[in-house]
Design a protein around this motif. Structure first.
Motif, PDB file in Angstrom:
ATOM      1  N   CYS A   1      69.325   7.228  19.517  1.00 49.02           N
ATOM      2  CA  CYS A   1      70.635   7.682  19.050  1.00 49.02           C
ATOM      3  C   CYS A   1      70.491   8.572  17.836  1.00 49.02           C
ATOM      4  O   CYS A   1      69.779   8.227  16.894  1.00 49.02           O
ATOM      5  CB  CYS A   1      71.487   6.479  18.670  1.00 49.02           C
ATOM      6  N   SER A   2      71.196   9.692  17.824  1.00 47.60           N
ATOM      7  CA  SER A   2      71.099  10.675  16.742  1.00 47.60           C
ATOM      8  C   SER A   2      69.623  11.027  16.537  1.00 47.60           C
ATOM      9  O   SER A   2      69.108  10.993  15.422  1.00 47.60           O
ATOM     10  CB  SER A   2      71.721  10.138  15.450  1.00 47.60           C
ATOM     11  N   GLY A   3      69.006  11.370  17.636  1.00 45.53           N
ATOM     12  CA  GLY A   3      67.546  11.588  17.646  1.00 45.53           C
ATOM     13  C   GLY A   3      67.114  12.984  17.248  1.00 45.53           C
ATOM     14  O   GLY A   3      65.976  13.381  17.486  1.00 45.53           O
TER      15      GLY A   3
ATOM     16  N   ASP B   1      79.030  11.637  21.237  1.00 43.57           N
ATOM     17  CA  ASP B   1      79.392  11.155  19.905  1.00 43.57           C
ATOM     18  C   ASP B   1      78.992   9.686  19.813  1.00 43.57           C
ATOM     19  O   ASP B   1      79.482   8.851  20.583  1.00 43.57           O
ATOM     20  CB  ASP B   1      80.908  11.332  19.721  1.00 43.57           C
ATOM     21  N   ILE B   2      78.121   9.394  18.881  1.00 45.95           N
ATOM     22  CA  ILE B   2      77.584   8.027  18.745  1.00 45.95           C
ATOM     23  C   ILE B   2      78.690   6.991  18.498  1.00 45.95           C
ATOM     24  O   ILE B   2      78.526   5.806  18.798  1.00 45.95           O
ATOM     25  CB  ILE B   2      76.524   8.010  17.623  1.00 45.95           C
TER      26      ILE B   2
ATOM     27  N   THR C   1      60.883  12.256  17.530  1.00 46.30           N
ATOM     28  CA  THR C   1      60.581  10.825  17.653  1.00 46.30           C
ATOM     29  C   THR C   1      60.448  10.437  19.121  1.00 46.30           C
ATOM     30  O   THR C   1      59.488   9.766  19.515  1.00 46.30           O
ATOM     31  CB  THR C   1      61.701   9.996  16.982  1.00 46.30           C
TER      32      THR C   1
ATOM     33  N   LYS D   1      66.810   5.388  14.306  1.00 43.21           N
ATOM     34  CA  LYS D   1      65.782   5.656  13.286  1.00 43.21           C
ATOM     35  C   LYS D   1      66.379   6.539  12.190  1.00 43.21           C
ATOM     36  O   LYS D   1      66.785   7.675  12.457  1.00 43.21           O
ATOM     37  CB  LYS D   1      64.563   6.335  13.926  1.00 43.21           C
TER      38      LYS D   1
ATOM     39  N   VAL E   1      65.556  17.194   5.722  1.00 43.60           N
ATOM     40  CA  VAL E   1      65.823  15.910   6.388  1.00 43.60           C
ATOM     41  C   VAL E   1      64.844  15.730   7.552  1.00 43.60           C
ATOM     42  O   VAL E   1      64.262  14.649   7.731  1.00 43.60           O
ATOM     43  CB  VAL E   1      67.296  15.848   6.881  1.00 43.60           C
TER      44      VAL E   1
ATOM     45  N   ASP F   1      62.270  12.747   7.947  1.00 45.72           N
ATOM     46  CA  ASP F   1      62.426  11.787   9.045  1.00 45.72           C
ATOM     47  C   ASP F   1      61.211  11.755   9.973  1.00 45.72           C
ATOM     48  O   ASP F   1      60.918  10.729  10.582  1.00 45.72           O
ATOM     49  CB  ASP F   1      63.679  12.126   9.859  1.00 45.72           C
ATOM     50  N   ASN F   2      60.536  12.888  10.100  1.00 40.11           N
ATOM     51  CA  ASN F   2      59.421  12.946  11.060  1.00 40.11           C
ATOM     52  C   ASN F   2      58.116  12.381  10.494  1.00 40.11           C
ATOM     53  O   ASN F   2      57.207  12.053  11.252  1.00 40.11           O
ATOM     54  CB  ASN F   2      59.192  14.386  11.529  1.00 40.11           C
TER      55      ASN F   2
ATOM     56  N   LEU G   1      70.328  11.027  22.259  1.00 45.21           N
ATOM     57  CA  LEU G   1      71.767  11.263  22.077  1.00 45.21           C
ATOM     58  C   LEU G   1      71.957  12.050  20.789  1.00 45.21           C
ATOM     59  O   LEU G   1      71.455  11.647  19.739  1.00 45.21           O
ATOM     60  CB  LEU G   1      72.465   9.905  22.013  1.00 45.21           C
ATOM     61  N   GLU G   2      72.646  13.147  20.875  1.00 49.50           N
ATOM     62  CA  GLU G   2      72.867  13.977  19.670  1.00 49.50           C
ATOM     63  C   GLU G   2      74.191  14.710  19.742  1.00 49.50           C
ATOM     64  O   GLU G   2      74.825  14.762  20.789  1.00 49.50           O
ATOM     65  CB  GLU G   2      71.729  14.993  19.503  1.00 49.50           C
ATOM     66  N   GLN G   3      74.568  15.294  18.617  1.00 48.18           N
ATOM     67  CA  GLN G   3      75.750  16.141  18.579  1.00 48.18           C
ATOM     68  C   GLN G   3      75.482  17.400  19.407  1.00 48.18           C
ATOM     69  O   GLN G   3      74.332  17.869  19.465  1.00 48.18           O
ATOM     70  CB  GLN G   3      76.029  16.562  17.145  1.00 48.18           C
TER      71      GLN G   3
HETATM   72  C1  LIG Z   1      69.218  11.688   9.567  1.00 47.82           C
HETATM   73  S1  LIG Z   1      69.387  12.489  11.071  1.00 47.82           S
HETATM   74  C2  LIG Z   1      68.615  11.438  12.219  1.00 47.82           C
HETATM   75  C3  LIG Z   1      67.171  11.566  12.300  1.00 47.82           C
HETATM   76  C4  LIG Z   1      66.483  11.137  13.547  1.00 47.82           C
HETATM   77  N1  LIG Z   1      66.924   9.862  14.062  1.00 47.82           N
HETATM   78  C5  LIG Z   1      64.997  11.097  13.251  1.00 47.82           C
HETATM   79  O1  LIG Z   1      64.474  10.032  12.942  1.00 47.82           O
HETATM   80  O2  LIG Z   1      64.385  12.176  13.247  1.00 47.82           O
HETATM   81  C6  LIG Z   1      71.058  12.144  11.447  1.00 47.82           C
HETATM   82  C7  LIG Z   1      71.468  12.748  12.768  1.00 47.82           C
HETATM   83  O3  LIG Z   1      72.764  12.243  13.135  1.00 47.82           O
HETATM   84  C8  LIG Z   1      73.356  13.202  13.949  1.00 47.82           C
HETATM   85  N2  LIG Z   1      74.788  12.882  14.051  1.00 47.82           N
HETATM   86  C9  LIG Z   1      75.737  13.023  13.106  1.00 47.82           C
HETATM   87  N3  LIG Z   1      76.943  12.642  13.592  1.00 47.82           N
HETATM   88  C10 LIG Z   1      76.741  12.246  14.879  1.00 47.82           C
HETATM   89  C11 LIG Z   1      77.592  11.758  15.897  1.00 47.82           C
HETATM   90  N4  LIG Z   1      78.899  11.572  15.681  1.00 47.82           N
HETATM   91  N5  LIG Z   1      77.058  11.458  17.105  1.00 47.82           N
HETATM   92  C12 LIG Z   1      75.730  11.632  17.331  1.00 47.82           C
HETATM   93  N6  LIG Z   1      74.859  12.073  16.388  1.00 47.82           N
HETATM   94  C13 LIG Z   1      75.364  12.399  15.183  1.00 47.82           C
HETATM   95  C14 LIG Z   1      73.053  14.494  13.218  1.00 47.82           C
HETATM   96  O4  LIG Z   1      73.174  15.632  14.047  1.00 47.82           O
HETATM   97  C15 LIG Z   1      71.625  14.265  12.729  1.00 47.82           C
HETATM   98  O5  LIG Z   1      70.667  14.837  13.591  1.00 47.82           O
END
Ligand SMILES: C[S@@+](CC[C@H](N)C(=O)[O-])C[C@H]1O[C@@H](n2cnc3c(N)ncnc32)[C@H](O)[C@@H]1O
Length: 364
Positions: free
Chosen positions: A211-213, A251-252, A218, A265, A183, A187-188, A234-236
């Motif tokens: 968000c969820s970076g 938590d997003i 990125t 993204k 993944v 994504d990168n 913002l991340e887990q």
């Molecule tokens: C597909 S990846 C995102 C990729 C990133 N945006 C990029 O472009 O490299 C999905 C991300 O969502 C995060 N994620 C999942 N549930 C989440 C939550 N409840 N709050 C914040 N982030 C969350 C995961 O840890 C994961 O890194």
């Protein structure tokens, strides 16, 4: 007895022969995927790179340390991979048929030092992993089952745990690691292109929450190109320690820290529509009015045939990948419009399409 009506005109001889060849292709495409997996596992792209970018078959067999009697079989494998666009071939009067890298196989070379190179080995190995393939083999059963919402993915229904979840490692630690690397590789890729071709979306921004970076790749690329932007990730909690200094364990679905713009993204394609609306609502609360430059920037696949049949097919295959293994989906413009409206946004603009992806600005 009355003759049954024809549902279509009986095909011509030529059409029947073409139909049979197409049937062969579509039934056997999994062998192309497996040939690609084999090339990656053997390290063929890296071996060709180390041999100077072009090689003949005997040199390739030697570089891979394969038994000499496998040479004819390697020729057959390479022939399919060349025809499928994974390598290029040429002819040398002295050494016979040669093989070289193209942009696709270049992405499968290990250890390339180039800004736009993102090693795709684990994307390939995850998508052709036994767990994914087994899940896809259950599709017809999954359709027939009377499952109650929220519908589990075929992956979850078969393996008992969702993908990219804290429990996935309990199912198979190696799979979990490969999928996470795959993944990230997916994504990168192309962030450099996005900044070069679409940098105006970031120009003029003072602050941005990614968000969820993930590991912040990125955010780092944006901060390198636009050092004046204050960028949060913002991340887990279990992922955030890999992000740059401004990583926030949140938590997003519950809270997005205020910023002039919020970036999503390759996030929305992982979630179903209801979850996307919840995420977008949090993003809307985090940004100022449109007049003050408030916007959500979405970088995601925007399904549609306008980019030609090959890109469209790639997008539809990515959608099937999400369908089989996750709760997410790829969306067309109408699907995006629907979730933007439900989340209370007033307007949006598709700024640009870059490859199979679209860059969308959404305004409060
Ligand atoms: C597909 S990846 C995102 C990729 C990133 N945006 C990029 O472009 O490299 C999905 C991300 O969502 C995060 N994620 C999942 N549930 C989440 C939550 N409840 N709050 C914040 N982030 C969350 C995961 O840890 C994961 O890194």
């Amino acid at each position: 007895m009355a003759a049954r009506s024809q549902t279509m005109v009986v095909p011509t001889d030529a059409q029947l022969l073409k139909a049979q060849a197409d049937l062969w292709r579509h039934s056997l495409y999994y062998l192309t995927s497996m040939a690609l997996k084999c090339a990656v596992e053997l390290g063929i792209p890296t071996a060709i790179h180390n041999l100077g970018g072009t090689t003949n078959l005997p040199d390739l067999v030697a570089a891979l340390s394969l038994p000499a009697n496998k040479l004819p079989h390697l020729r057959r494998l390479m022939r399919l991979l060349v025809t499928s666009g994974i390598f290029e071939s040429g002819n040398n009067n002295l050494t016979g048929e040669t093989y070289c890298l193209n942009p696709l196989s270049w992405l499968l070379v290990e250890g390339v030092e180039a800004e736009d190179h993102t090693y795709q080995k684990y994307f390939v190995l995850s998508t052709v992993s036994k767990h994914y393939v087994d899940a896809s083999l259950t599709l017809a059963d999954w359709f027939k089952k009377d499952l109650s919402p929220p519908l589990p993915s075929p992956f979850e229904e078969l393996h008992g745990v969702p993908l990219l979840h804290e429990k996935t490692a309990e199912l198979d630690e190696e799979l979990d690691a490969i999928v996470r690397e795959g993944v990230a590789a997916h994504d990168n890729l192309a962030m450099g292109t996005i900044i070069r071709e679409c940098g105006e979306i970031f120009k003029g921004l003072q602050s941005l929450t990614d968000c969820s970076g993930a590991d912040g790749t990125t955010a780092r690329a944006i901060m390198k190109a636009y050092p004046h932007i204050k960028c949060n990730v913002l991340e887990q909690p279990q992922v955030v320690h890999t992000a740059p200094t401004d990583g926030l364990a949140l938590d997003i679905f519950k809270f997005v820290p205020p910023a002039q713009a919020v970036l999503l993204k390759l996030v929305l394609h992982f979630w179903n529509d209801d979850d996307c609306v919840k995420i977008l609502e949090q993003c809307r609360k985090a940004i100022p009015s449109r007049e003050e430059g408030g916007k959500v920037i979405i970088i995601d696949t925007v399904l549609g045939p306008s980019l030609g049949p090959i890109m469209h097919e790639a997008q539809l295959l990515l959608d099937m990948l999400m369908f089989v293994n996750t709760h997410g989906r790829q969306r067309d413009e109408n699907d995006f419009r629907e979730i933007f409206t439900k989340a209370g946004f007033s307007d949006y603009k598709i700024v640009k399409k870059i490859g199979a992806r679209g860059i969308i600005e959404v305004y409060p």
